[in-house]
Design an enzyme around this catalytic site. Structure first.
Site, mmCIF file in Angstrom:
data_model
loop_
_atom_site.group_PDB
_atom_site.id
_atom_site.type_symbol
_atom_site.label_atom_id
_atom_site.label_comp_id
_atom_site.label_asym_id
_atom_site.label_seq_id
_atom_site.Cartn_x
_atom_site.Cartn_y
_atom_site.Cartn_z
ATOM 1 N N THR A 87 0.874 -1.189 0.000
ATOM 2 C CA THR A 87 0.000 0.000 0.000
ATOM 3 C C THR A 87 0.903 1.228 0.000
ATOM 4 O O THR A 87 1.034 1.916 1.007
ATOM 5 C CB THR A 87 -0.924 0.012 1.240
ATOM 6 N N GLY A 249 19.327 9.187 15.936
ATOM 7 C CA GLY A 249 19.919 8.621 14.720
ATOM 8 C C GLY A 249 19.725 9.562 13.547
ATOM 9 O O GLY A 249 19.427 10.746 13.732
ATOM 10 N N GLY A 253 12.991 5.670 8.746
ATOM 11 C CA GLY A 253 12.754 5.395 7.327
ATOM 12 C C GLY A 253 12.089 4.046 7.202
ATOM 13 O O GLY A 253 11.288 3.680 8.052
ATOM 14 N N CYS A 256 7.551 1.545 5.966
ATOM 15 C CA CYS A 256 6.268 1.849 6.625
ATOM 16 C C CYS A 256 6.139 3.268 7.171
ATOM 17 O O CYS A 256 5.216 3.984 6.796
ATOM 18 C CB CYS A 256 6.029 0.849 7.759
HETATM 19 N N1 LIG Z 1 7.301 -4.527 6.009
HETATM 20 C C1 LIG Z 1 6.869 -4.296 7.243
HETATM 21 O O1 LIG Z 1 7.632 -4.209 8.209
HETATM 22 C C2 LIG Z 1 5.387 -4.163 7.508
HETATM 23 C C3 LIG Z 1 4.913 -4.266 8.808
HETATM 24 C C4 LIG Z 1 3.542 -4.148 9.042
HETATM 25 C C5 LIG Z 1 2.677 -3.883 7.985
HETATM 26 N N2 LIG Z 1 3.177 -3.757 6.724
HETATM 27 C C6 LIG Z 1 2.227 -3.526 5.626
HETATM 28 O O2 LIG Z 1 1.979 -4.771 4.974
HETATM 29 C C7 LIG Z 1 1.796 -4.562 3.563
HETATM 30 C C8 LIG Z 1 2.804 -5.393 2.791
HETATM 31 O O3 LIG Z 1 4.101 -4.935 3.132
HETATM 32 P P1 LIG Z 1 5.423 -5.752 2.742
HETATM 33 O O4 LIG Z 1 6.550 -5.027 3.349
HETATM 34 O O5 LIG Z 1 5.231 -7.194 3.025
HETATM 35 O O6 LIG Z 1 5.413 -5.529 1.160
HETATM 36 P P2 LIG Z 1 6.407 -6.172 0.086
HETATM 37 O O7 LIG Z 1 6.561 -5.174 -0.965
HETATM 38 O O8 LIG Z 1 7.607 -6.735 0.769
HETATM 39 O O9 LIG Z 1 5.585 -7.431 -0.480
HETATM 40 C C9 LIG Z 1 4.382 -7.315 -1.157
HETATM 41 C C10 LIG Z 1 4.268 -8.472 -2.141
HETATM 42 O O10 LIG Z 1 2.953 -8.460 -2.718
HETATM 43 C C11 LIG Z 1 3.076 -8.906 -4.072
HETATM 44 N N3 LIG Z 1 1.848 -8.535 -4.807
HETATM 45 C C12 LIG Z 1 1.465 -7.313 -5.236
HETATM 46 N N4 LIG Z 1 0.247 -7.414 -5.850
HETATM 47 C C13 LIG Z 1 -0.114 -8.716 -5.790
HETATM 48 C C14 LIG Z 1 -1.250 -9.445 -6.249
HETATM 49 N N5 LIG Z 1 -2.270 -8.852 -6.893
HETATM 50 N N6 LIG Z 1 -1.283 -10.776 -6.040
HETATM 51 C C15 LIG Z 1 -0.263 -11.407 -5.405
HETATM 52 N N7 LIG Z 1 0.834 -10.758 -4.939
HETATM 53 C C16 LIG Z 1 0.902 -9.431 -5.132
HETATM 54 C C17 LIG Z 1 4.352 -8.225 -4.536
HETATM 55 O O11 LIG Z 1 4.871 -8.845 -5.698
HETATM 56 C C18 LIG Z 1 5.248 -8.405 -3.297
HETATM 57 O O12 LIG Z 1 5.981 -9.618 -3.374
HETATM 58 C C19 LIG Z 1 1.901 -3.052 3.353
HETATM 59 O O13 LIG Z 1 0.625 -2.487 3.437
HETATM 60 C C20 LIG Z 1 2.731 -2.594 4.535
HETATM 61 O O14 LIG Z 1 2.484 -1.256 4.879
HETATM 62 C C21 LIG Z 1 4.509 -3.914 6.461
#
Ligand SMILES: NC(=O)c1ccc[n+]([C@@H]2O[C@H](COP(=O)([O-])OP(=O)(O)OC[C@H]3O[C@@H](n4cnc5c(N)ncnc54)[C@H](O)[C@@H]3O)[C@@H](O)[C@H]2O)c1
Length: 423
Positions: A87, A249, A253, A256
């Site tokens: 997102t 720091g 970044g 999120c």
């Molecule tokens: N990374 C974090 O620390 C964290 C922590 C809490 C919440 N979040 C939230 O979780 C969500 C995902 O974050 P992330 O870091 O895992 O993202 P990411 O970019 O690491 O992974 C997302 C994955 O979704 C896949 N994707 C996109 N569209 C798709 C579809 N239609 N069908 C199947 N796969 C699809 C992408 O190819 C990618 O591999 C975001 O909203 C983020 O804000 C992230």
């Protein structure tokens, strides 16, 4: 035990899928990235995340974890479909929900009417309804179950969460989602979707606020001759404040905080509230990057044009390979824009990066440098041979943007040292 489809195999999706499989569920993980799916099918983990490889191998071996291409093929016969897709920040600061909508549109026609769609992506208030609309199915319950894991300890955090938040209009769907976490001990907050979605943004906004606050106090410490390390220690022992996220720091970044703080400002604005406090938090963070870059320029003698700068740390924090919105890269960009020649090392092995030279050991990064900047708090940097570092450099200057190194040991060796919030 239940059948779960996890859509998106990034940091959140892969961790969620592997942990649910470990808890005994049948999990099918889907992604649109063909290469990623092929690697996962071979048991290769595309990200650095402690303990994840063991859980993925276990799930594959026990037949409880499989990987497929495309969301549609993952959800046939599943009881739960978890949305874990990106997102990102949209052009106006709000969250871009197009990945969520695309995924929901794809799975809508395939889901059975008993299935529950669970949103784990971070989404603004009202997104549960956006998902319902994109699914095109009024017979399917949509539940919000935001994720709070930290990259670097994602598996631990999933298995030992501080709390699990479930937001649903349909109580029976909420209870079904709660049952998936059997085996995990945590307080459950069962609430409505708007509150669940707000909890996630408010939590990230508060954590960013703590970091910006301590960075602002660090600036005051520099002005009045106090030491931020002692100040933050003294504050943190107050149980109402706590030690976490009170380390100065180069600014926050990662994938999120930057997008989530801006999205929260936008959510508030759309609802008629001017979230000035959070705007200030964002502004302090932008300022902090400039403050760190300015320390490097100052130690380089007032200009970095044509000057070699060594950098330790590229990832947005230690113990992850995630470079997204890394403060280190933003500081480096300032330096490169001013003509610096940057040679960097990061223990995660990030590969080539635009405009800089990435090397595979910390001493090579320091070679010929007029200033060495420590920009990520990897523990590895604490234990290096400071004499060897000093001998490799063109001049003994260190900017320690994480207050990580032993200042006294550096000063004893003739280094000019600049930390954050301490002289
Ligand atoms: N990374 C974090 O620390 C964290 C922590 C809490 C919440 N979040 C939230 O979780 C969500 C995902 O974050 P992330 O870091 O895992 O993202 P990411 O970019 O690491 O992974 C997302 C994955 O979704 C896949 N994707 C996109 N569209 C798709 C579809 N239609 N069908 C199947 N796969 C699809 C992408 O190819 C990618 O591999 C975001 O909203 C983020 O804000 C992230």
């Amino acid at each position: 035990m239940s059948t779960i489809a996890v859509i998106g195999t990034g940091y959140v999706g892969l961790t969620t899928g592997a942990c649910f499989a470990h808890l005994g569920h049948e999990v099918v993980c889907a992604d649109i990235d063909e290469d990623k799916v092929a690697r996962l099918q071979r048991g290769e983990i595309p990200i650095l995340e402690a303990g994840l490889d063991d859980l993925v191998s276990e799930g594959i071996r026990d037949g409880r974890l499989t990987f497929v291409l495309g969301a549609g093929s993952a959800v046939t016969d599943c009881e739960f479909a978890y949305l874990c897709v990106p997102t990102p920040q949209g052009a106006d600061g709000s969250a871009d929900l197009s990945y969520i909508e695309d995924a929901a549109r794809e799975i809508g026609p395939v889901l059975t009417s008993e299935s529950v769609v669970v949103n784990k992506s971070t989404v603004p208030v009202g997104s549960t309804r956006v998902v319902e609309r994109a699914l095109g199915r009024s017979d399917i319950a949509v539940v919000s179950n935001p994720e709070f894991l930290r990259e670097g300890s994602a598996v631990y955090d999933f298995m030992h969460p501080d709390r699990i938040v479930i937001g649903a209009g349909d109580q029976s769907a909420a209870v079904r989602v709660q049952s998936l976490y059997r085996g995990i001990t945590a307080p459950f907050i069962l609430t409505d979707p708007a509150s669940a979605e707000t909890i996630k943004y408010a939590a990230n906004a508060f954590l960013a606020t703590k970091i910006s606050f301590i960075n602002a106090v660090a600036a005051v410490c520099e002005a009045v001759g106090a030491d931020i390390n002692d100040v933050s220690l003294g504050m943190g022992y107050d149980t109402r404040i706590g030690h976490e996220f009170l380390k100065p720091g180069p600014g926050w970044g990662g994938s999120c905080f930057p997008k989530d703080t801006r999205a929260m400002v936008r959510i508030a604005e759309d609802a008629g509230y001017d979230f000035n406090l959070l705007k200030g938090v964002v502004a302090v963070n932008d300022e902090q990057l400039h403050r760190v870059a300015a320390k490097i320029v100052e130690l380089a003698g007032g200009s970095v044009a044509g000057t070699r700068i060594g950098v330790w740390g590229l990832t947005f924090k230690a113990r992850t390979d995630d470079l997204r919105e890394s403060p280190s890269l933003l500081v480096i960009q300032h330096l490169v824009d001013q003509g610096a020649l940057v040679r960097a090392f990061d223990p995660s092995g990030p590969g080539p990066q635009d405009g800089i030279e990435v090397v595979d050991d910390p001493y090579t990064a320091a070679e010929g440098a007029t200033v060495l900047a420590v920009l990520t708090e990897w523990d590895e940097f604490r234990w290096l041979d400071l004499d060897k570092v000093g001998d490799a450099m063109a001049a003994r200057n260190v900017v320690d943007a994480r207050n990580l190194l032993d200042r006294a040991a550096l000063v004893r060796r003739g280094f000019e040292y600049r930390g954050i919030g301490r002289s």
